[in-house]
Write an enzyme that holds these catalytic residues in place. Structure first.
Site, PDB file in Angstrom:
ATOM      1  N   ARG A  52       0.814  -1.224   0.000  1.00 49.06           N
ATOM      2  CA  ARG A  52       0.000   0.000   0.000  1.00 49.06           C
ATOM      3  C   ARG A  52       0.847   1.275   0.000  1.00 49.06           C
ATOM      4  NH1 ARG A  52      -3.603  -2.168   4.913  1.00 49.06           N
ATOM      5  NH2 ARG A  52      -1.849  -3.608   5.024  1.00 49.06           N
ATOM      6  N   GLU A 195     -10.245 -10.026  11.198  1.00 50.45           N
ATOM      7  CA  GLU A 195      -9.629  -9.092  10.252  1.00 50.45           C
ATOM      8  C   GLU A 195     -10.730  -8.410   9.448  1.00 50.45           C
ATOM      9  OE1 GLU A 195      -6.511  -8.069  10.110  1.00 50.45           O
ATOM     10  OE2 GLU A 195      -6.296  -9.295  11.895  1.00 50.45           O
TER      11      GLU A 195
HETATM   12  C1  UD1 Z   1      -2.320  -6.009  11.074  1.00 49.16           C
HETATM   13  C2  UD1 Z   1      -3.253  -6.937  11.872  1.00 49.16           C
HETATM   14  C3  UD1 Z   1      -4.522  -6.145  12.211  1.00 49.16           C
HETATM   15  C4  UD1 Z   1      -4.185  -4.889  12.975  1.00 49.16           C
HETATM   16  C5  UD1 Z   1      -3.158  -4.045  12.220  1.00 49.16           C
HETATM   17  C6  UD1 Z   1      -2.638  -2.940  13.132  1.00 49.16           C
HETATM   18  C7  UD1 Z   1      -2.815  -9.216  11.097  1.00 49.16           C
HETATM   19  C8  UD1 Z   1      -3.280 -10.330  10.226  1.00 49.16           C
HETATM   20  N1  UD1 Z   1      -3.554  -8.107  11.077  1.00 49.16           N
HETATM   21  O1  UD1 Z   1      -2.952  -5.696   9.840  1.00 49.16           O
HETATM   22  O2  UD1 Z   1      -5.409  -6.960  13.012  1.00 49.16           O
HETATM   23  O3  UD1 Z   1      -5.373  -4.143  13.229  1.00 49.16           O
HETATM   24  O4  UD1 Z   1      -2.024  -4.832  11.824  1.00 49.16           O
HETATM   25  O5  UD1 Z   1      -1.817  -2.048  12.439  1.00 49.16           O
HETATM   26  O6  UD1 Z   1      -1.838  -9.385  11.791  1.00 49.16           O
HETATM   27  N2  UD1 Z   1       4.647  -8.807   8.215  1.00 49.16           N
HETATM   28  C9  UD1 Z   1       5.654  -9.759   8.145  1.00 49.16           C
HETATM   29  N3  UD1 Z   1       5.448 -10.871   7.377  1.00 49.16           N
HETATM   30  C10 UD1 Z   1       4.290 -11.098   6.695  1.00 49.16           C
HETATM   31  C11 UD1 Z   1       3.270 -10.109   6.781  1.00 49.16           C
HETATM   32  C12 UD1 Z   1       3.473  -8.984   7.552  1.00 49.16           C
HETATM   33  O7  UD1 Z   1       6.715  -9.611   8.750  1.00 49.16           O
HETATM   34  O8  UD1 Z   1       4.186 -12.149   6.036  1.00 49.16           O
HETATM   35  C13 UD1 Z   1       4.875  -7.603   9.034  1.00 49.16           C
HETATM   36  C14 UD1 Z   1       4.826  -6.299   8.246  1.00 49.16           C
HETATM   37  O9  UD1 Z   1       6.132  -5.817   7.968  1.00 49.16           O
HETATM   38  C15 UD1 Z   1       4.128  -5.325   9.191  1.00 49.16           C
HETATM   39  C16 UD1 Z   1       3.354  -6.223  10.161  1.00 49.16           C
HETATM   40  O10 UD1 Z   1       3.828  -7.540   9.971  1.00 49.16           O
HETATM   41  O11 UD1 Z   1       5.053  -4.569   9.919  1.00 49.16           O
HETATM   42  C17 UD1 Z   1       1.837  -6.163   9.950  1.00 49.16           C
HETATM   43  O12 UD1 Z   1       1.527  -6.496   8.600  1.00 49.16           O
HETATM   44  P1  UD1 Z   1       0.508  -5.641   7.746  1.00 49.16           P
HETATM   45  O13 UD1 Z   1       0.403  -6.259   6.406  1.00 49.16           O
HETATM   46  O14 UD1 Z   1       0.807  -4.214   7.827  1.00 49.16           O
HETATM   47  O15 UD1 Z   1      -0.852  -5.952   8.538  1.00 49.16           O
HETATM   48  P2  UD1 Z   1      -2.151  -5.032   8.590  1.00 49.16           P
HETATM   49  O16 UD1 Z   1      -2.983  -5.294   7.400  1.00 49.16           O
HETATM   50  O17 UD1 Z   1      -1.795  -3.642   8.890  1.00 49.16           O
HETATM   51 MG    MG Z   2      -0.006  -2.659   8.929  1.00 49.59          MG
END
Ligand code: UD1
Ligand code: MG
Length: 487
Positions: A52, A195
């Site tokens: 995003r 989610e």
């Molecule tokens: C996530 C939460 C959501 C919460 C929100 C708060 C999940 C599924 N959802 O959503 O409930 O309200 O954060 O900001 O957890 N990351 C990894 N590996 C992956 C995917 C993500 O390391 O495979 C890391 C990303 O770098 C990021 C964090 O995890 O820093 C969260 O991932 P992101 O995709 O931003 O989740 P959100 O959709 O924001």
């Molecule tokens: Mg996030």
């Protein structure tokens, strides 16, 4: 990949009013005061695409106040003095791992080869935490504003809630949008997290959201992670499935609530800008609390590593980029832009000055209107007051650089240095063609183009000789008048 480096955390290095070198502490040290929590490990999730952001740069490296977002998260985590910190990175961040370790204190990096979701990311920390029996705090690297005190409160909540497997940090944003929703049981414990992508209309109407940080009983963490599946809207392994799994096993999870300005997640550039405003506001407050005058705080931009001495005054519309130290009693006047520079005590900078990296401005020196200084040392009491470019130069103590002086440091191929001695006087509109030196106490006449070294105490003038024809202007006027009237 897994490597540990051991050195004091930045917070340890900045534990007194001044660091060991006698320099003022960086402002950021004031934002992450130590809140030690016994028996704690932290996992920071920093992999994933960050789609995003629509950026070639990995999301967690986008800077806030000149420091990568993930650096802020690591500083907040280090404030808890955890026993172990594991940073989960994607392959695109491997080249940055050493720099992040250097900046953030002792931590291990593990690589999540594919971004299969937040639970899959946590699973990568298993080799480093499988034997850890304390609390594991899982943090997202895109949520950089959470204070140590809030995180410590979250861990306390889990420990104080009898039998709770996990504690989740909740908040109530003005726009719940894409955040996960916390669904509570009638007794106020956390039943599950949904989610946004998979939520029903009724669930989307819930305003209590998941901020991200989660404290989990270390003995239960990996069995719970193993139980997470990927049968959901995105086909990912969600760490947020843990509360539902715990509930299904007859266990409980608890929550604490955080203020909204601490827990916003950064997923796009609009949220990045909003977070920058929060960080700037905190840095400005930290600067003022430490005794800096900000004439109009909202117009002053600071960096996480800005170091300010006592009684510094910063006027409106000043930008302090990374790597700036400002000495006691110095004044930075309006519309100045500084980066990578040390400004000595009681120096006066601006208005409209541009100080670029590698510069050192001495005590009581003055760098004034529309002056650019790059990679130069300006010794104490020297003056460069108007419309000059001083690059790759040394300016001696008490020297006076006249308006419009240019050090010609670049010949199209290489940069060369200009040395100006103590007490020298450079007349206005002079060009000093480097490499060149002007000795101590020497004077350069205004309008000179200096290409040869000038000895100490000499006067050098390098411009056309002035000639004068007496009465010539009057004669010319008379001629032109005669022509115009046709007489
Ligand atoms: C996530 C939460 C959501 C919460 C929100 C708060 C999940 C599924 N959802 O959503 O409930 O309200 O954060 O900001 O957890 N990351 C990894 N590996 C992956 C995917 C993500 O390391 O495979 C890391 C990303 O770098 C990021 C964090 O995890 O820093 C969260 O991932 P992101 O995709 O931003 O989740 P959100 O959709 O924001
Ligand atoms: Mg996030």
């Amino acid at each position: 990949m897994s490597q540990a480096v051991s050195h004091p955390s930045p917070a340890d290095r900045a534990s007194g009013p001044e660091s060991a070198s006698g320099e003022p502490r960086p402002l950021i040290a004031a934002l992450a005061p130590a809140v030690p929590v016994e028996g704690l490990a932290c996992v920071v999730l920093a992999a994933g695409k960050g789609t995003r952001m629509r950026s070639a740069r990995p999301k967690v490296l986008h800077p806030l106040a000149g420091r990568p977002m993930v650096g802020h998260v690591l500083a907040n985590v280090q404030a808890l003095r955890p026993e172990r910190v594991v940073l989960v990175i994607g392959p695109e961040l491997e080249a940055e791992a050493a720099a992040l370790q250097e900046a953030a204190g002792p931590l291990d990096c593990v690589v999540q080869a594919e971004p299969l979701g937040t639970a899959h990311a946590v699973a990568q920390a298993r080799p480093l935490l499988a034997d850890f029996a304390g609390d594991v705090l899982v943090m997202f690297a895109d949520t950089p504003l959470v204070r140590g005190e809030t995180l410590a409160g979250l861990v306390r909540a889990r420990r104080e809630s009898v039998g709770a497997a996990a504690a989740v940090l909740g908040f109530r944003p003005a726009e719940p949008g894409a955040y996960g929703r916390l669904i509570l049981a009638p007794d106020g414990t956390l039943e599950r997290i949904v989610e946004a992508a998979g939520a029903s209309e009724a669930e989307r109407a819930v305003t209590l959201c998941n901020a991200g940080p989660m404290a989990i009983d270390g003995r239960r963490l990996f069995p719970l992670i193993d139980a997470v599946g990927n049968d959901n809207a995105k086909g990912e392994y969600y760490v947020t499935d843990i509360p539902a799994i715990v509930s299904g096993e007859g266990g409980t999870c608890t929550i604490t609530e955080a203020p909204g300005d601490e827990v916003m997640g950064i997923n796009d550039r609009i949220q990045l800008a909003a977070a920058e405003r929060v960080v700037q506001d905190r840095l400005r407050r930290a600067a003022m609390e430490a005794g800096t005058t900000l004439v109009e705080p909202t117009t002053v931009w600071l960096s996480a590593d800005t170091r300010l001495g006592a009684d510094v005054t910063i006027g409106p519309n000043v930008v302090i980029g990374p790597g700036v130290t400002i000495g006691d009693g110095a004044e930075i006047r309006p519309f100045s832009h500084l980066e990578g520079v040390r400004v000595g005590a009681h120096a006066a900078i601006g208005p409209f000055a541009r100080l670029r990296p590698g510069s050192d401005i001495g005590e009581g020196a003055r760098v004034g209107n529309f002056v650019e200084v790059k990679n130069s040392t300006v010794a104490e009491g020297a003056k460069i007051n108007h419309l000059s470019y001083v690059g790759d130069a040394g300016v001696g103590a008490g020297a006076n650089i006249g308006a419009g002086t240019i050090t010609c440091n670049y010949d199209g191929y290489a940069k060369s240095r200009t040395e100006i001695g103590e007490g020298a006087f450079i007349g206005s509109n002079s060009a000093l063609v480097a490499p060149v030196s002007v000795g101590p106490g020497a004077v350069v006449g205004a309008g000179s183009v200096i290409t040869e070294d000038v000895e100490a105490d000499s006067i050098a003038v390098a411009r056309g000789e002035q000639s004068e024809r007496k009465g010539a202007a009057a004669r010319r006027r008379a001629r032109r008048l005669t022509k115009a009237t046709g007489d």
